[in-house]
Design an enzyme around this catalytic site. Structure first.
Site, short mmCIF file in Angstrom:
data_model
loop_
_atom_site.label_atom_id
_atom_site.label_comp_id
_atom_site.label_asym_id
_atom_site.label_seq_id
_atom_site.Cartn_x
_atom_site.Cartn_y
_atom_site.Cartn_z
N TYR A 40 0.86 -1.19 0.00
CA TYR A 40 0.00 0.00 0.00
C TYR A 40 0.89 1.24 0.00
CZ TYR A 40 -4.67 1.99 0.61
OH TYR A 40 -5.87 2.64 0.41
N ALA A 61 12.49 -3.78 -4.31
CA ALA A 61 13.25 -4.34 -3.19
C ALA A 61 12.33 -5.08 -2.23
CB ALA A 61 14.00 -3.23 -2.45
N GLN A 98 9.52 -6.59 -2.99
CA GLN A 98 9.11 -7.86 -3.62
C GLN A 98 10.15 -8.94 -3.38
OE1 GLN A 98 8.04 -7.45 -7.74
NE2 GLN A 98 6.52 -5.87 -7.33
N HIS A 116 4.97 -3.87 -12.79
CA HIS A 116 6.33 -3.56 -13.23
C HIS A 116 7.00 -4.89 -13.55
CE1 HIS A 116 9.92 -1.34 -13.84
NE2 HIS A 116 10.45 -1.44 -12.63
N SER A 138 4.48 31.98 -30.52
CA SER A 138 4.90 33.07 -31.39
C SER A 138 5.80 32.56 -32.50
CB SER A 138 5.64 34.13 -30.58
OG SER A 138 6.92 33.65 -30.19
#
Length: 348
Positions: free
Chosen positions: A38, A101, A103, A124, A270
């Site tokens: 979380y 890290a 995970q 990821h 411009s």
């Protein structure tokens, strides 16, 4: 799934029109989705899934700041908020949304709950692509899928609440059940994707690591700093240097690019700005391309992944990170930016 032409190249995409929310809900009606972690992506994805009507629970370490944040967001301990292992046990789909890290360190707790037929979901491709370095090797009898929103979890949530969607990539690394495609698309719709485009775990992580270090964060900060410093060294005030370097880009020009592209933004500036931009952009491309080539090579060979693993796993990583962020925050450029933001009309 439709074929869409992007600059002459056809790609597989899925839109919310062809795979509406009602179909996604039907696909996952018997599934329990556990969002593990979380932090960055977890809140946005879990809250969007909950608001869209999916059966979702959150797994987080009790007593952590993230656990307290989950309670503040309305998750109820023992009903929709559990310790990581209990959430994984209850789930048929495990959304593994811890940091890279995180995970690696939590994987031994997760793996026993990957029983046949379940799905392991990532946002990821890092853990799977660099599995020789991370040790994250799923069993062969589970689906391994990915939905990667092209933005932060905060942006995903904000855009969802505005009735908009954040584009996401999707990938299937392992289809053990024959249901992986429907599962990943339904989840992509459920978390609030605008449209979904096909990728692979490897392509996702290579492009993501390159872009984070490049135009999204690393390169843009470097370019900001270089221009700001040149303006200041030539007598321009902090306010002028910041407005000309960052404020005009972020508040005026980027929305025009998002609306209709760079050429349209040029056409609505411009003639002096147009001429200068057209004369100089290729010089900047040629000057920076070797850096991007070096960067991509470092990503592809795994050096960037290893640096991330080694650094982020250090016990004093957070302390060192805060020191580096503090150094950036206290530069004159971003101190000037803090004042400029306060002076915006919406803040007065």
């Amino acid at each position: 799934m439709a074929k869409m032409n992007f600059g002459g190249v056809e790609e597989n995409v899925v839109t919310r029109e062809e795979y509406p929310l009602a179909k996604a809900l039907e696909t996952l009606k018997d599934e329990t989705i556990a969002v593990i972690g979380y932090g960055v992506q977890g809140p946005g994805q879990s809250l969007n899934l909950r608001d869209n009507g999916f059966n979702v629970i959150v797994g987080q370490r009790k007593g952590s700041k993230s656990w307290d944040k989950a309670i503040e967001d309305g998750w109820v301990e023992g009903e929709t908020l559990f310790e990581i292992e209990e959430a994984c046990q209850k789930a048929t789909i495990i959304e593994y949304l811890l940091s890279d890290a995180g995970q690696i360190s939590v994987w031994p707790k997760i793996k026993p709950y990957l029983t046949p037929g379940k799905a392991l979901y990532f946002s990821h491709g890092f853990g799977i692509t660099y599995k020789e370095r991370t040790g994250i090797v799923p069993p062969a009898d589970v689906d391994v899928i990915l939905v990667a929103p092209k933005g932060s979890g905060t942006s995903l949530r904000r855009m969802f609440l505005q009735g908009r969607g954040l584009n996401s990539s999707y990938a299937i690394f392992q289809d053990a059940t024959g249901k992986a495609w429907d599962r990943v698309i339904a989840l992509g719709i459920g978390v609030g994707s605008g449209y979904l485009f096909e990728t692979t775990f490897k392509r996702e992580v290579y492009s993501d690591l390159t872009s984070e270090r490049g135009t999204l964060m690393g390169a843009i900060q470097g370019i900001f700093a270089a221009q700001y410093e040149v303006l200041r060294e030539n007598g321009h005030t902090p306010s002028e240097a910041f407005n000309e370097t960052i404020e005009e880009l972020s508040q005026s020009l980027m929305p025009l690019i998002a609306e209709n592209g760079m050429d349209w933004m040029y056409a609505n500036c411009s003639t002096t700005a147009q001429r200068g931009a057209l004369d100089w952009w290729k010089k900047f491309r040629d000057a920076t391309r070797p850096v991007f080539e070096e960067l991509y090579s470092e990503v592809a060979c795994g050096n960037e992944a290893q640096r991330s693993i080694d650094t982020n796993s250090q016990p004093d990583y957070r302390t060192k990170l805060e020191a580096e962020l503090k150094e950036m925050r206290e530069t004159e450029m971003w101190q000037a930016g803090a004042v400029v933001r306060k002076l915006r009309p919406e803040n007065n």
